[in-house]
Design a protein around this motif. Structure first.
Motif, PDB file in Angstrom:
ATOM      1  N   THR A 112      75.886  24.595  84.985  1.00 50.41           N
ATOM      2  CA  THR A 112      76.620  24.399  83.736  1.00 50.41           C
ATOM      3  C   THR A 112      75.781  23.455  82.892  1.00 50.41           C
ATOM      4  OG1 THR A 112      78.751  24.563  84.892  1.00 50.41           O
ATOM      5  CG2 THR A 112      78.776  23.597  82.676  1.00 50.41           C
ATOM      6  N   ALA A 113      75.466  23.847  81.680  1.00 53.19           N
ATOM      7  CA  ALA A 113      74.614  23.008  80.831  1.00 53.19           C
ATOM      8  C   ALA A 113      75.297  21.672  80.550  1.00 53.19           C
ATOM      9  CB  ALA A 113      74.301  23.726  79.528  1.00 53.19           C
ATOM     10  N   PRO A 114      74.552  20.568  80.635  1.00 51.79           N
ATOM     11  CA  PRO A 114      75.120  19.256  80.299  1.00 51.79           C
ATOM     12  C   PRO A 114      75.186  19.065  78.788  1.00 51.79           C
ATOM     13  CG  PRO A 114      72.816  19.022  80.859  1.00 51.79           C
ATOM     14  CD  PRO A 114      73.155  20.477  81.057  1.00 51.79           C
ATOM     15  N   VAL A 115      75.787  17.966  78.365  1.00 53.23           N
ATOM     16  CA  VAL A 115      75.807  17.614  76.947  1.00 53.23           C
ATOM     17  C   VAL A 115      74.379  17.446  76.458  1.00 53.23           C
ATOM     18  CG1 VAL A 115      76.508  15.845  75.285  1.00 53.23           C
ATOM     19  CG2 VAL A 115      78.099  16.563  77.098  1.00 53.23           C
ATOM     20  N   SER A 116      73.547  16.771  77.264  1.00 54.05           N
ATOM     21  CA  SER A 116      72.131  16.634  76.940  1.00 54.05           C
ATOM     22  C   SER A 116      71.344  16.365  78.217  1.00 54.05           C
ATOM     23  CB  SER A 116      71.887  15.508  75.927  1.00 54.05           C
ATOM     24  OG  SER A 116      72.232  14.260  76.493  1.00 54.05           O
ATOM     25  N   ALA A 117      70.057  16.700  78.164  1.00 57.74           N
ATOM     26  CA  ALA A 117      69.123  16.433  79.258  1.00 57.74           C
ATOM     27  C   ALA A 117      67.772  16.159  78.623  1.00 57.74           C
ATOM     28  CB  ALA A 117      69.049  17.612  80.208  1.00 57.74           C
ATOM     29  N   ASP A 118      67.333  14.905  78.697  1.00 53.11           N
ATOM     30  CA  ASP A 118      66.108  14.490  78.026  1.00 53.11           C
ATOM     31  C   ASP A 118      65.127  13.906  79.023  1.00 53.11           C
ATOM     32  OD1 ASP A 118      67.065  15.050  75.325  1.00 53.11           O
ATOM     33  OD2 ASP A 118      68.435  13.378  75.682  1.00 53.11           O
ATOM     34  N   THR A 128      73.375  13.645  80.350  1.00 50.24           N
ATOM     35  CA  THR A 128      74.719  13.236  79.920  1.00 50.24           C
ATOM     36  C   THR A 128      75.705  14.336  80.276  1.00 50.24           C
ATOM     37  OG1 THR A 128      73.821  11.888  78.129  1.00 50.24           O
ATOM     38  CG2 THR A 128      76.147  12.540  77.966  1.00 50.24           C
ATOM     39  N   ALA A 129      76.722  13.954  81.040  1.00 52.74           N
ATOM     40  CA  ALA A 129      77.719  14.901  81.537  1.00 52.74           C
ATOM     41  C   ALA A 129      78.849  15.094  80.541  1.00 52.74           C
ATOM     42  CB  ALA A 129      78.291  14.398  82.862  1.00 52.74           C
ATOM     43  N   ALA A 130      79.423  16.277  80.557  1.00 55.33           N
ATOM     44  CA  ALA A 130      80.606  16.566  79.756  1.00 55.33           C
ATOM     45  C   ALA A 130      81.839  15.996  80.442  1.00 55.33           C
ATOM     46  CB  ALA A 130      80.772  18.073  79.585  1.00 55.33           C
ATOM     47  N   GLU A 189      80.149  21.518  87.340  1.00 54.40           N
ATOM     48  CA  GLU A 189      79.143  20.475  87.560  1.00 54.40           C
ATOM     49  C   GLU A 189      77.874  20.793  86.777  1.00 54.40           C
ATOM     50  OE1 GLU A 189      77.942  23.858  89.750  1.00 54.40           O
ATOM     51  OE2 GLU A 189      79.864  22.851  89.957  1.00 54.40           O
ATOM     52  N   HIS A 190      77.110  19.746  86.495  1.00 51.63           N
ATOM     53  CA  HIS A 190      75.820  19.904  85.826  1.00 51.63           C
ATOM     54  C   HIS A 190      74.737  19.786  86.896  1.00 51.63           C
ATOM     55  CE1 HIS A 190      78.123  19.459  82.215  1.00 51.63           C
ATOM     56  NE2 HIS A 190      78.475  18.227  82.538  1.00 51.63           N
ATOM     57  N   ALA A 191      74.379  20.918  87.502  1.00 50.52           N
ATOM     58  CA  ALA A 191      73.363  20.931  88.555  1.00 50.52           C
ATOM     59  C   ALA A 191      72.142  21.705  88.068  1.00 50.52           C
ATOM     60  CB  ALA A 191      73.922  21.561  89.824  1.00 50.52           C
TER      61      ALA A 191
END
Length: 193
Positions: free
Chosen positions: A14-20, A29-31, A49-51
């Motif tokens: 599941t795509a996170p809010v952001s991944a930098d 950053t998780a939703a 989950e953001h995996a």
């Protein structure tokens, strides 16, 4: 495999809010309401989950490192293994009852959960390692450069197609950002002890 390589070749469950990716660290950053759980005790199924995962072969191990600087109820980060939406494992740190807890959730149709408090790990670098041999996943963890300690030994079918990598979730709030400092893929551990 490095964080940069995992970002290029892996996939998000599941795509996170952001991944930098910044200066050899990955800030994710998780939703709000993201989580991984299936049925047991609570009656709900969460698969958000953001995996960030890539193929995880028998005979190999993965290590995920992150800074334990999160403090809110059920904030969590660590490593994630996924065969399907009904067959998966997460292991790492989750805040529960006001304390960081080292633990694992193993799901074979329904989830279970085991934890142990690690209050002295706050503010430090945590590394979680999963090693795949035969029908077993061996999970170990450490803080900084301490020795690894056994967290869990779990069954997964030896012929299962499994992807593995890093994850974070924020079941109860917005704004959780986890700093992942390393991702490595190596040979599996030779023994349980």
């Amino acid at each position: 495999m490095s964080l940069e390589h995992l970002m290029r070749t892996g996939r998000w469950t599941t795509a996170p809010v952001s991944a930098d990716l910044v200066s050899d660290t990955l800030r994710v950053t998780a939703a709000e309401s993201s989580d991984a759980w299936r049925t047991t005790s609570y009656g709900f199924v969460h698969d958000s989950e953001h995996a960030l995962i890539a193929p995880f072969a028998v005979g190999s191990a993965i290590e995920v490192s992150f800074i334990l600087d999160f403090t809110q109820q059920f904030d969590q980060a660590g490593l994630f293994l996924r065969s399907s939406d009904r067959e998966w494992m997460k292991a790492g740190i989750e805040i529960s009852d006001g304390l960081p807890q080292l633990g694992a959730v193993v799901t074979h149709g329904v989830s279970d959960w085991s934890v142990a408090p690690v209050a002295d790990w706050v503010g430090r670098a945590v590394t979680v390692r999963a090693s795949r041999t035969g029908d077993a996943i061996t999970v170990r963890a450490r803080v900084d450069d301490d020795n690894f300690r056994l967290v869990r030994l779990a069954y997964f079918a030896p012929d299962a197609s499994i992807d593995g990598g890093l994850f974070c979730c924020a079941p109860t709030r917005a704004g959780l950002t986890v700093t992942f400092s390393d991702f490595r893929q190596t040979a599996a551990d030779e023994s349980l002890h």
